[in-house]
Design a protein around this motif. Structure first.
Motif, mmCIF file in Angstrom:
data_model
loop_
_atom_site.group_PDB
_atom_site.id
_atom_site.type_symbol
_atom_site.label_atom_id
_atom_site.label_comp_id
_atom_site.label_asym_id
_atom_site.label_seq_id
_atom_site.Cartn_x
_atom_site.Cartn_y
_atom_site.Cartn_z
ATOM 1 N N VAL A 1 3.837 -27.823 -51.808
ATOM 2 C CA VAL A 1 2.381 -27.829 -51.936
ATOM 3 C C VAL A 1 1.792 -27.021 -50.777
ATOM 4 C CG1 VAL A 1 2.140 -30.039 -50.689
ATOM 5 C CG2 VAL A 1 0.300 -29.276 -52.183
ATOM 6 N N TYR A 2 0.798 -26.201 -51.091
ATOM 7 C CA TYR A 2 0.078 -25.418 -50.091
ATOM 8 C C TYR A 2 -1.298 -26.054 -49.957
ATOM 9 C CZ TYR A 2 -1.752 -21.329 -47.624
ATOM 10 O OH TYR A 2 -2.298 -20.485 -46.677
ATOM 11 N N LYS B 1 -0.226 -23.003 -62.642
ATOM 12 C CA LYS B 1 -0.495 -23.657 -61.359
ATOM 13 C C LYS B 1 -1.421 -24.831 -61.594
ATOM 14 C CE LYS B 1 1.451 -20.053 -59.523
ATOM 15 N NZ LYS B 1 2.852 -20.133 -59.241
ATOM 16 N N THR B 2 -1.460 -25.729 -60.656
ATOM 17 C CA THR B 2 -2.454 -26.793 -60.671
ATOM 18 C C THR B 2 -3.042 -26.878 -59.267
ATOM 19 O OG1 THR B 2 -1.310 -28.002 -62.393
ATOM 20 C CG2 THR B 2 -2.880 -29.247 -61.102
ATOM 21 N N VAL B 3 -4.340 -27.152 -59.221
ATOM 22 C CA VAL B 3 -5.028 -27.292 -57.941
ATOM 23 C C VAL B 3 -5.800 -28.605 -57.951
ATOM 24 C CG1 VAL B 3 -6.971 -25.894 -58.742
ATOM 25 C CG2 VAL B 3 -6.597 -26.156 -56.304
ATOM 26 N N TRP B 4 -5.790 -29.256 -56.812
ATOM 27 C CA TRP B 4 -6.527 -30.509 -56.623
ATOM 28 C C TRP B 4 -7.509 -30.314 -55.485
ATOM 29 C CZ3 TRP B 4 -1.405 -30.058 -57.605
ATOM 30 C CH2 TRP B 4 -0.885 -30.797 -58.673
ATOM 31 N N ALA B 5 -8.633 -31.023 -55.535
ATOM 32 C CA ALA B 5 -9.622 -31.019 -54.457
ATOM 33 C C ALA B 5 -9.942 -32.463 -54.133
ATOM 34 C CB ALA B 5 -10.884 -30.275 -54.876
ATOM 35 N N SER B 6 -9.826 -32.807 -52.858
ATOM 36 C CA SER B 6 -10.043 -34.198 -52.464
ATOM 37 C C SER B 6 -10.487 -34.263 -51.009
ATOM 38 C CB SER B 6 -8.739 -34.985 -52.637
ATOM 39 O OG SER B 6 -8.898 -36.303 -52.179
ATOM 40 N N LYS B 7 -11.176 -35.342 -50.683
ATOM 41 C CA LYS B 7 -11.517 -35.603 -49.280
ATOM 42 C C LYS B 7 -10.340 -36.224 -48.545
ATOM 43 C CE LYS B 7 -15.486 -37.638 -50.451
ATOM 44 N NZ LYS B 7 -16.721 -38.401 -50.280
ATOM 45 N N CYS C 1 -3.364 -34.750 -49.487
ATOM 46 C CA CYS C 1 -2.241 -35.145 -50.340
ATOM 47 C C CYS C 1 -2.646 -35.992 -51.539
ATOM 48 C CB CYS C 1 -1.148 -35.866 -49.557
ATOM 49 S SG CYS C 1 -0.411 -34.874 -48.247
ATOM 50 N N GLU C 2 -3.915 -36.219 -51.790
ATOM 51 C CA GLU C 2 -4.328 -37.008 -52.947
ATOM 52 C C GLU C 2 -4.332 -36.105 -54.183
ATOM 53 O OE1 GLU C 2 -7.916 -39.868 -54.559
ATOM 54 O OE2 GLU C 2 -8.181 -38.785 -52.690
ATOM 55 N N MET D 1 -5.321 -28.430 -52.694
ATOM 56 C CA MET D 1 -3.857 -28.488 -52.752
ATOM 57 C C MET D 1 -3.365 -27.754 -53.984
ATOM 58 S SD MET D 1 -4.135 -32.417 -51.565
ATOM 59 C CE MET D 1 -5.723 -32.474 -52.353
ATOM 60 N N PHE D 2 -2.402 -26.846 -53.811
ATOM 61 C CA PHE D 2 -1.912 -25.972 -54.868
ATOM 62 C C PHE D 2 -0.422 -26.200 -55.092
ATOM 63 C CE2 PHE D 2 -5.343 -24.071 -52.491
ATOM 64 C CZ PHE D 2 -6.211 -23.620 -53.477
ATOM 65 N N ARG D 3 -0.020 -26.318 -56.397
ATOM 66 C CA ARG D 3 1.396 -26.530 -56.743
ATOM 67 C C ARG D 3 1.773 -25.771 -58.008
ATOM 68 N NH1 ARG D 3 3.019 -32.644 -57.055
ATOM 69 N NH2 ARG D 3 5.057 -31.721 -57.356
ATOM 70 N N ASN D 4 3.079 -25.540 -58.182
ATOM 71 C CA ASN D 4 3.637 -24.953 -59.402
ATOM 72 C C ASN D 4 3.810 -26.053 -60.435
ATOM 73 O OD1 ASN D 4 3.965 -22.304 -58.464
ATOM 74 N ND2 ASN D 4 5.925 -22.782 -57.526
ATOM 75 N N LEU D 5 2.727 -26.482 -61.022
ATOM 76 C CA LEU D 5 2.774 -27.519 -62.049
ATOM 77 C C LEU D 5 1.837 -27.153 -63.186
ATOM 78 C CD1 LEU D 5 2.577 -30.917 -60.120
ATOM 79 C CD2 LEU D 5 4.531 -30.006 -61.350
#
Length: 161
Positions: A33-34, A63-69, A72-73, A109-113
């Protein structure tokens, strides 16, 4: 600091004031994860922008990207996009899906998913490019079509019977 079993690359702090492009390597597989983080300035109130990740140099890998306060969430609630070029739309005191407030720190957070949670880079090393776009002023509704006008022009008035 790790994210469970994932290999973490800390991309450090960024902001939307000058635009940003980074070439990264999440490697082969989905176990990395980046993470980028930004702290919102009071001067950014009312602005909007977006950040995305695109594949370059090795075909299309989802890719999948998450945004959180919270670092790692990576949950369904924090998932922001999942296609070959997922984008996260952000605003400060606005209406975008990621609506930030001055003083808050946000993690991207960026991942190969894929959206279904499957590894999307199993046979090659994937090449990724993350781009954050410069802040734009907030959009306001000032359309004249919504304003009350005067009488209809003569040609558009109902015909007398």
């Amino acid at each position: 600091m790790s994210c469970g079993e994932l290999k973490v690359t800390d991309g450090g702090e960024f902001n939307f004031t000058s635009g940003m492009t980074r070439d990264i390597q999440l490697g082969k597989g989905d176990r990395a994860v980046y993470i980028l983080r930004t702290t919102v300035s009071a001067a950014d109130a009312g602005r909007r922008s977006h950040i995305n990740i695109v594949e370059h140099g090795s075909g299309i890998h989802y890719k999948t990207v998450w945004a959180s306060k919270t670092r790692c969430e990576m949950t369904n609630e924090t998932r922001q996009g999942s296609n070959s070029s997922p984008s996260v739309y952000v605003s400060v005191n606005g209406t975008e899906p990621v609506n930030m407030a001055p003083g808050e720190t946000w993690f991207f957070m960026f991942r190969n998913l894929s959206y279904s949670g499957k590894n999307t880079c199993s046979t090659t090393t994937c090449g990724e490019r993350i781009t954050a776009y410069t802040w734009q002023a907030a959009v306001t509704q000032t359309s004249t079509a919504l304003q009350k006008g005067g009488p209809l022009p003569k040609r558009d008035q109902p015909k007398a019977k």
